[in-house]
Write a protein that holds these residues in place. Sequence first.
Motif, PDB file in Angstrom:
ATOM      1  N   GLY A  73       0.952  -1.133  -0.075  1.00 22.44           N
ATOM      2  CA  GLY A  73       0.009  -0.027   0.067  1.00 22.44           C
ATOM      3  C   GLY A  73       0.959   1.464  -0.109  1.00 22.44           C
ATOM      4  N   THR A  74       0.307   2.268   0.000  1.00 23.96           N
ATOM      5  CA  THR A  74       0.646   3.782   0.047  1.00 23.96           C
ATOM      6  C   THR A  74       0.266   4.657   1.181  1.00 23.96           C
ATOM      7  OG1 THR A  74       0.889   3.571  -2.358  1.00 23.96           O
ATOM      8  CG2 THR A  74       1.275   5.670  -1.341  1.00 23.96           C
ATOM      9  N   ILE A  75       1.191   5.290   1.645  1.00 25.56           N
ATOM     10  CA  ILE A  75       0.781   6.217   2.731  1.00 25.56           C
ATOM     11  C   ILE A  75       0.520   7.529   2.011  1.00 25.56           C
ATOM     12  CG2 ILE A  75       1.455   7.474   4.960  1.00 25.56           C
ATOM     13  CD1 ILE A  75       3.416   4.924   5.352  1.00 25.56           C
ATOM     14  N   LEU A 127       9.488   0.633   4.727  1.00 31.25           N
ATOM     15  CA  LEU A 127       8.998   1.802   4.229  1.00 31.25           C
ATOM     16  C   LEU A 127       9.940   2.371   2.986  1.00 31.25           C
ATOM     17  CD1 LEU A 127       7.607   3.511   7.252  1.00 31.25           C
ATOM     18  CD2 LEU A 127       6.465   1.851   6.075  1.00 31.25           C
ATOM     19  N   SER A 128       9.399   2.862   2.041  1.00 29.56           N
ATOM     20  CA  SER A 128      10.328   3.375   1.013  1.00 29.56           C
ATOM     21  C   SER A 128       9.749   4.821   0.408  1.00 29.56           C
ATOM     22  CB  SER A 128      10.262   2.376  -0.406  1.00 29.56           C
ATOM     23  OG  SER A 128      10.920   1.281  -0.135  1.00 29.56           O
ATOM     24  N   TRP A 129      10.743   5.764   0.547  1.00 29.20           N
ATOM     25  CA  TRP A 129      10.395   7.081   0.085  1.00 29.20           C
ATOM     26  C   TRP A 129      10.850   7.375  -1.335  1.00 29.20           C
ATOM     27  CZ3 TRP A 129      10.618   5.784   4.824  1.00 29.20           C
ATOM     28  CH2 TRP A 129       9.879   6.563   6.056  1.00 29.20           C
ATOM     29  N   PHE A 130      10.352   8.009  -2.218  1.00 29.99           N
ATOM     30  CA  PHE A 130      10.723   8.283  -3.669  1.00 29.99           C
ATOM     31  C   PHE A 130      10.770   9.817  -3.688  1.00 29.99           C
ATOM     32  CE2 PHE A 130       9.066   4.159  -3.454  1.00 29.99           C
ATOM     33  CZ  PHE A 130      10.043   3.413  -4.169  1.00 29.99           C
ATOM     34  N   ARG A 151      14.958   4.140   2.901  1.00 30.03           N
ATOM     35  CA  ARG A 151      14.317   2.876   3.093  1.00 30.03           C
ATOM     36  C   ARG A 151      14.457   2.783   4.658  1.00 30.03           C
ATOM     37  NH1 ARG A 151      17.866  -0.345  -1.352  1.00 30.03           N
ATOM     38  NH2 ARG A 151      16.894   0.432  -2.982  1.00 30.03           N
ATOM     39  N   GLU A 152      13.344   2.117   5.208  1.00 28.71           N
ATOM     40  CA  GLU A 152      13.374   1.995   6.582  1.00 28.71           C
ATOM     41  C   GLU A 152      12.586   0.901   7.055  1.00 28.71           C
ATOM     42  OE1 GLU A 152      12.801   4.653  10.771  1.00 28.71           O
ATOM     43  OE2 GLU A 152      12.280   5.641   8.972  1.00 28.71           O
ATOM     44  N   TRP A 153      13.020  -0.107   7.871  1.00 29.22           N
ATOM     45  CA  TRP A 153      12.375  -1.161   8.460  1.00 29.22           C
ATOM     46  C   TRP A 153      11.590  -0.767   9.640  1.00 29.22           C
ATOM     47  CZ3 TRP A 153      11.472  -5.874   5.822  1.00 29.22           C
ATOM     48  CH2 TRP A 153      12.543  -5.901   5.006  1.00 29.22           C
ATOM     49  N   VAL A 154      10.483  -1.146   9.757  1.00 30.41           N
ATOM     50  CA  VAL A 154       9.571  -1.058  10.870  1.00 30.41           C
ATOM     51  C   VAL A 154       8.920  -2.309  11.298  1.00 30.41           C
ATOM     52  CG1 VAL A 154       9.171   1.521  10.251  1.00 30.41           C
ATOM     53  CG2 VAL A 154       7.455  -0.056   9.644  1.00 30.41           C
ATOM     54  N   GLU A 155       8.399  -2.321  12.668  1.00 27.75           N
ATOM     55  CA  GLU A 155       7.903  -3.236  13.306  1.00 27.75           C
ATOM     56  C   GLU A 155       6.353  -2.944  13.641  1.00 27.75           C
ATOM     57  OE1 GLU A 155       8.645  -6.699  16.801  1.00 27.75           O
ATOM     58  OE2 GLU A 155       9.813  -4.825  16.825  1.00 27.75           O
ATOM     59  N   VAL A 164       5.146   7.352  -0.468  1.00 29.61           N
ATOM     60  CA  VAL A 164       5.964   6.495   0.358  1.00 29.61           C
ATOM     61  C   VAL A 164       5.113   5.181   0.340  1.00 29.61           C
ATOM     62  CG1 VAL A 164       6.506   5.861   2.684  1.00 29.61           C
ATOM     63  CG2 VAL A 164       6.671   8.084   1.915  1.00 29.61           C
ATOM     64  N   THR A 165       5.634   4.109   0.067  1.00 30.82           N
ATOM     65  CA  THR A 165       5.027   2.733  -0.043  1.00 30.82           C
ATOM     66  C   THR A 165       5.558   1.634   1.200  1.00 30.82           C
ATOM     67  OG1 THR A 165       7.157   1.654  -1.388  1.00 30.82           O
ATOM     68  CG2 THR A 165       5.195   2.930  -2.575  1.00 30.82           C
ATOM     69  N   VAL A 166       4.716   1.067   1.377  1.00 33.63           N
ATOM     70  CA  VAL A 166       4.735  -0.010   2.419  1.00 33.63           C
ATOM     71  C   VAL A 166       4.802  -1.246   1.648  1.00 33.63           C
ATOM     72  CG1 VAL A 166       4.011  -1.171   4.685  1.00 33.63           C
ATOM     73  CG2 VAL A 166       3.396   1.423   4.094  1.00 33.63           C
TER      74      VAL A 166
END
Length: 268
Positions: free
Chosen positions: A83-85, A112-115, A150-154, A179-181
């Motif tokens: 999905g996308t935020i 999470l990825s930011w473009f 890019r960032e890993w989240v729990e 920002v994609t998940v």
Amino acid sequence: DATKSIQKAIDAGGVVLIPEGRWLLERPLKISKNGTVLKGAGSGKTILVCPYSLADMYGENKNWAWSGAMVSMAGGGKTEALGTITLTTRAGSALLNVEGTFPVQKGEWLLLSWFNDKGKDTLLDHLYGGVIPQKKMGKELQDSTSARVREWVEVVSVEEDSIEIAQPLRIDIRPEWKVTVSRAPHLREVGIEGVTFEFPPSPWLGHLKQRGYNGISLGNVINGWVRDIHLVNSDSGIFVNSGRYVTVSDILIQGKKMHHAISASWSE
């Protein structure tokens, strides 16, 4: 050549103990299972002798200047965009409103990825703190269409259209940054310690001309470590790419001019 026997032990998982001595590796070792640790008797005692470069094994490739190693840790499988935020979310928030299919569970790790919005470069401006003129941001960064952050989240909890994460956001989220998940392959609780990598002496060939006498690579690792490692005559030492909670400590690297002694990218 001890590659096959050590790899067989690694594939079984758990802690793989390599006793004191000199062990010949003619091919790279790959760790791909959670909870796997490669443990020597100590740097200077357990010595992995690596006579061949990655170029010798697989052919010339400029990518050897920044990737590939004699011991790599990486999860296998495909990345699935979930999905996308779409709502602006400030750094420090732990609640993410997501648009899209979201079959996730508590305790799961997501990426999470930011473009960057190419042409406007507002993400780069945000990352630079608003103090760098657009023309000086770097053409390679401005032209790239890959994720800039890019960032890993729990996941702590899941609602119908939102998730709560354990790690508060480090930077803002804005709709224009798309920002994609994603659910991405990764490894957890893996490490290497107590070994020396011994490569043959070789000359400095120039920028991006390295043959790939590289030590250790970690890709998409969460809760991992590299410690008590000695590298001799390597082109690059240790790569940490897209990691979270990875500790690199007690490292000695010597013998020649290098491209990257220790490199950390897309990691925190």
